[in-house]
Design an enzyme around this catalytic site. Structure first.
Site, short mmCIF file in Angstrom:
data_model
loop_
_atom_site.label_atom_id
_atom_site.label_comp_id
_atom_site.label_asym_id
_atom_site.label_seq_id
_atom_site.Cartn_x
_atom_site.Cartn_y
_atom_site.Cartn_z
N CYS A 30 -38.16 -35.64 63.84
CA CYS A 30 -37.11 -36.66 63.86
C CYS A 30 -37.20 -37.63 65.03
CB CYS A 30 -35.74 -36.00 63.85
SG CYS A 30 -35.34 -35.12 65.39
N CYS A 44 -34.88 -28.34 68.13
CA CYS A 44 -34.45 -29.72 68.28
C CYS A 44 -32.97 -29.76 67.92
CB CYS A 44 -35.25 -30.63 67.36
SG CYS A 44 -34.64 -32.34 67.34
N CYS A 84 -42.11 -22.93 76.68
CA CYS A 84 -43.41 -22.78 76.04
C CYS A 84 -43.29 -23.35 74.62
CB CYS A 84 -43.77 -21.29 76.03
SG CYS A 84 -45.43 -20.96 75.47
#
Length: 163
Positions: free
Chosen positions: A81, A126, A150
């Protein structure tokens, strides 16, 4: 007497198949994100590798991402996105084989608990589309935050800074 070893073996096998290993994470599957698409739409938009990581919480092979050795100045955004997630100034070489950062861009990364391996890990997503990014650990640079985010390179795209 011969049944005792068999009973012990069966006990071990069934005890290793705990419910903690079956539960994916405590991420709300029904949570509404600002960017929400059907599975078919994500498959059409993303590469097979990106889909595996972002939508199925997969992990890319260590040292396979070209972003691991990227040292350019810019911003790492969500491959799904385009939400800005990490700044290049916070990237460091952790030696693990995945792009690593000592901090996130506040408000753009969400966290949950991942129990897939039978123990708890802090998973990163996200915050805009819910895509799986990777995990955060407490073994990062002590001089900054002490955190190591990570992150799978397949979950990211790099946007160079404008000169």
């Amino acid at each position: 007497m011969k049944t005792l070893p068999l009973i012990l073996l069966l006990s071990i096998i069934f005890s290793c198949n705990s419910s903690a290993q079956k539960k994916d994470s405590d991420t709300p599957k029904t949570k509404e994100f600002k960017v929400s698409k059907t599975d078919a739409e994500w498959k059409a938009q993303l590469t097979a590798e990106q889909y595996h990581v972002l939508r199925k919480a997969g992990t890319e092979r260590a040292f396979s991402s070209p972003l691991n050795d990227n040292h350019d100045v810019g911003t790492y955004v969500c491959a799904a996105c385009k939400t800005p997630l990490y700044k290049s100034e916070h990237k460091f070489d952790s030696g693990t084989g995945w792009p690593s950062f000592d901090r996130v861009i506040e408000g753009n990364v969400a966290f949950s608990t991942d129990k897939k391996l039978g123990y708890m890990r802090n998973e990163e997503h996200c915050a805009t589309c819910g895509g799986h990014l990777g995990h955060v650990f407490d073994d990062g640079p002590r001089k900054t935050t002490g955190k190591r985010h990570c992150i799978n390179g397949d979950a990211l795209e790099f946007v160079p800074a404008k000169k």
